[in-house]
Write a protein that holds these residues in place. Sequence first.
Motif, PDB file in Angstrom:
ATOM      1  N   HIS A  40     109.721  14.911 -38.627  1.00 14.81           N
ATOM      2  CA  HIS A  40     109.245  13.630 -39.133  1.00 14.81           C
ATOM      3  C   HIS A  40     109.872  12.460 -38.373  1.00 14.81           C
ATOM      4  N   GLN A  43     108.152  12.071 -35.026  1.00 14.33           N
ATOM      5  CA  GLN A  43     106.833  11.466 -35.196  1.00 14.33           C
ATOM      6  C   GLN A  43     106.944   9.956 -35.441  1.00 14.33           C
ATOM      7  N   LEU A  44     107.897   9.548 -36.300  1.00 17.95           N
ATOM      8  CA  LEU A  44     108.082   8.119 -36.573  1.00 17.95           C
ATOM      9  C   LEU A  44     108.508   7.360 -35.324  1.00 17.95           C
ATOM     10  N   ARG A  45     109.359   7.942 -34.511  1.00 15.86           N
ATOM     11  CA  ARG A  45     109.796   7.249 -33.297  1.00 15.86           C
ATOM     12  C   ARG A  45     108.618   7.072 -32.341  1.00 15.86           C
ATOM     13  N   GLN A  46     107.774   8.073 -32.235  1.00 16.81           N
ATOM     14  CA  GLN A  46     106.597   7.948 -31.372  1.00 16.81           C
ATOM     15  C   GLN A  46     105.652   6.863 -31.881  1.00 16.81           C
ATOM     16  N   ASP A  47     105.447   6.828 -33.216  1.00 17.06           N
ATOM     17  CA  ASP A  47     104.580   5.787 -33.788  1.00 17.06           C
ATOM     18  C   ASP A  47     105.142   4.395 -33.543  1.00 17.06           C
ATOM     19  N   LEU A  48     106.456   4.248 -33.699  1.00 16.90           N
ATOM     20  CA  LEU A  48     107.068   2.927 -33.484  1.00 16.90           C
ATOM     21  C   LEU A  48     106.953   2.502 -32.024  1.00 16.90           C
ATOM     22  N   GLN A  50     104.624   3.286 -29.953  1.00 18.48           N
ATOM     23  CA  GLN A  50     103.226   2.899 -29.732  1.00 18.48           C
ATOM     24  C   GLN A  50     102.946   1.517 -30.307  1.00 18.48           C
ATOM     25  N   LEU A  51     103.511   1.267 -31.517  1.00 23.65           N
ATOM     26  CA  LEU A  51     103.309  -0.050 -32.146  1.00 23.65           C
ATOM     27  C   LEU A  51     103.946  -1.144 -31.319  1.00 23.65           C
TER      28      LEU A  51
END
Length: 406
Positions: A40, A43-48, A50-51
């Motif tokens: 998890h 996944q959160l680091r990848q989403d951040l 990208q943002l």
Amino acid sequence: MTALYDQWQAARQLRQGEVVNRRDQVSADLERWQADRLTHAVQLRQDLNQLMADLRSNTALWLAETTADREAQILPRQLARQDYVQQLQADADVLLASYQADRAISAAEVRQKLEYDCQVLQAKVSELRLEIAQELRQVQQQVANIQAQTAVKLAGYRQDQAMVRANLLPSLTAYVEDLQVQVQATLKDLTTVRQQAAVVNQAQRQSDRQALTASVDAMFDELADFRHQLQAQRSHLSHLVWGGATVTQPAATRPVATRPAVTSPPARATVQPRPIAAAKPAPAATAKPAPSKALASRPTPVKDAPVAAAVARSTPVATVMAPVAPAAPEAPATVAVAPDPSTEVSSVEEVVYNYLHLAQGARLSELETELSINRFQAVDALRSLIQKDLVVKQDRTYLVQEEAVL
């Protein structure tokens, strides 16, 4: 007991197996949760990431558009500002021109008004100067008239004063002469009264001194008799202790005591200033009664005889010169010696009285300062003078009582 112990051992092994199973299960759950958490987090680091990349790109586009819009608006705004500045300059020039015209017109009007006011003021000043000059002339005339009238009145007053002085001088001279004669007569009467009072006081002092002399002679006689009694007692004690013939003292060969003769001071003819009233001599102080003849003649016990003999041998007998005349066997008394007249005249009371008489009254602090005496001496002297009705106290001031008879 064995069955219970076996049962307890079986239950204990069961519990230990359950604990081991639960521990394994917990370890497996923790490992699974840790793996899920790591997945998890990735996944959160990848989403951040990208943002953040999307935000950077959007911000760069917005800044580029905003910069282009501002660059497009700069030229129209500069043109509008230049037009506004030119319009303001034109309006300011028109306003300043109108203000200058109005100011020139108001200045001309004010100048004309000031010139008219100056002319009016100059005319009024001239009129006031003329009026002041006329009033000054009138005042000077009035002053001259008043001075002339004053000189005339002063001359009349001086003449009247000289006439009144000439009329009153003989009567005043006669009054002063009569007053001097009355004062001299009063002073002579007072001097006579004072001399009489001094003579009376001198006679009283003489009688008191004679009485005191007689009292002193009687006391010396009593002392001589007491001394003979002591000598007789000593002889008796010596005879009792040591034996032998009794030594008797002849009564007719007693020496006469010598005392200084008391001389009376000469009476003063005049008293300046008035002295204080002579104090009466103090009565002779009574002394302790002497031992009776029975007590004096009582023999000493035998056990104290050596001590008494030693005291009699070692203690010398005081030689007292007594008068020849015998007296009653009374106890000797302490004689109060009369004060010397010179000491009495120079006492604190007389000094205080003379100062009050000369200064016509004084306060307690003034007496202490002028006479160089302390507070106790001044208070005692004033209390004695008040008791003798020679001094009175009025409002913290001590005055001499003029009607006191000295």
